[in-house]
Design a protein around this motif. Sequence first.
Motif, PDB file in Angstrom:
ATOM      1  N   ARG A 198      98.550  92.714  66.139  1.00 58.67           N
ATOM      2  CA  ARG A 198      97.343  92.158  66.751  1.00 58.67           C
ATOM      3  C   ARG A 198      96.322  91.747  65.696  1.00 58.67           C
ATOM      4  O   ARG A 198      95.718  90.683  65.777  1.00 58.67           O
ATOM      5  CB  ARG A 198      96.698  93.187  67.676  1.00 58.67           C
ATOM      6  CG  ARG A 198      97.065  93.094  69.099  1.00 58.67           C
ATOM      7  CD  ARG A 198      96.146  93.917  69.982  1.00 58.67           C
ATOM      8  NE  ARG A 198      95.633  95.146  69.407  1.00 58.67           N
ATOM      9  CZ  ARG A 198      96.178  96.356  69.543  1.00 58.67           C
ATOM     10  NH1 ARG A 198      97.289  96.490  70.231  1.00 58.67           N
ATOM     11  NH2 ARG A 198      95.628  97.415  69.002  1.00 58.67           N
ATOM     12  N   GLU A 199      96.104  92.617  64.709  1.00 59.31           N
ATOM     13  CA  GLU A 199      95.035  92.388  63.745  1.00 59.31           C
ATOM     14  C   GLU A 199      95.452  91.512  62.574  1.00 59.31           C
ATOM     15  O   GLU A 199      94.608  90.861  61.964  1.00 59.31           O
ATOM     16  CB  GLU A 199      94.518  93.736  63.234  1.00 59.31           C
ATOM     17  CG  GLU A 199      93.856  94.549  64.322  1.00 59.31           C
ATOM     18  CD  GLU A 199      93.434  95.931  63.863  1.00 59.31           C
ATOM     19  OE1 GLU A 199      93.639  96.275  62.678  1.00 59.31           O
ATOM     20  OE2 GLU A 199      92.890  96.679  64.696  1.00 59.31           O
ATOM     21  N   ARG A 200      96.725  91.515  62.219  1.00 59.30           N
ATOM     22  CA  ARG A 200      97.226  90.722  61.094  1.00 59.30           C
ATOM     23  C   ARG A 200      98.502  90.003  61.514  1.00 59.30           C
ATOM     24  O   ARG A 200      99.601  90.400  61.114  1.00 59.30           O
ATOM     25  CB  ARG A 200      97.522  91.632  59.904  1.00 59.30           C
ATOM     26  CG  ARG A 200      96.329  92.404  59.449  1.00 59.30           C
ATOM     27  CD  ARG A 200      96.695  93.345  58.352  1.00 59.30           C
ATOM     28  NE  ARG A 200      95.574  94.217  58.068  1.00 59.30           N
ATOM     29  CZ  ARG A 200      95.693  95.445  57.652  1.00 59.30           C
ATOM     30  NH1 ARG A 200      96.873  95.967  57.474  1.00 59.30           N
ATOM     31  NH2 ARG A 200      94.625  96.169  57.412  1.00 59.30           N
ATOM     32  N   PRO A 201      98.380  88.950  62.297  1.00 59.52           N
ATOM     33  CA  PRO A 201      99.560  88.302  62.882  1.00 59.52           C
ATOM     34  C   PRO A 201     100.601  87.808  61.876  1.00 59.52           C
ATOM     35  O   PRO A 201     101.783  87.878  62.131  1.00 59.52           O
ATOM     36  CB  PRO A 201      98.996  87.132  63.674  1.00 59.52           C
ATOM     37  CG  PRO A 201      97.545  87.322  63.730  1.00 59.52           C
ATOM     38  CD  PRO A 201      97.150  88.301  62.698  1.00 59.52           C
ATOM     39  N   GLY A 202     100.194  87.312  60.710  1.00 59.80           N
ATOM     40  CA  GLY A 202     101.154  86.744  59.766  1.00 59.80           C
ATOM     41  C   GLY A 202     101.717  87.732  58.767  1.00 59.80           C
ATOM     42  O   GLY A 202     102.722  87.465  58.121  1.00 59.80           O
ATOM     43  N   ALA A 203     101.074  88.866  58.607  1.00 60.41           N
ATOM     44  CA  ALA A 203     101.480  89.824  57.577  1.00 60.41           C
ATOM     45  C   ALA A 203     102.646  90.689  58.067  1.00 60.41           C
ATOM     46  O   ALA A 203     102.693  91.067  59.235  1.00 60.41           O
ATOM     47  CB  ALA A 203     100.299  90.715  57.220  1.00 60.41           C
TER      48      ALA A 203
END
Length: 71
Positions: free
Chosen positions: A41-46
Motif C-alpha cells: 500500500r505504502e510503497r507500490p513499486g518497491a
Amino acid sequence: MSAAPRSWAGMVGRGLRAVHWYLRELTGESAYDRHCERHRRERPGAPAPTRREFQRMRSRRLEEAPQSRCC
C-alpha cells in the motif's frame, strides 16, 4: 438427514480455521503478512523484504528498543 453431516463438517472446519488463526497470531507468523500488505500500500513499486529479512529487521528492532517482557 444429509444436513447434519454437512453442518458438523462445517463446524469442524470453522473450528480448525479459528485455531489456525489463533496460533498464527500467537506466534507472530501473521506479522509478516500484515507487513507485506502495508508495504504494498505504502510503497507500490518497491520489492517487499523476504520473510527472513523481515524477521531480522523485527529482531533487531526488538533488541534495540526492549519492552517489558517476562523472559
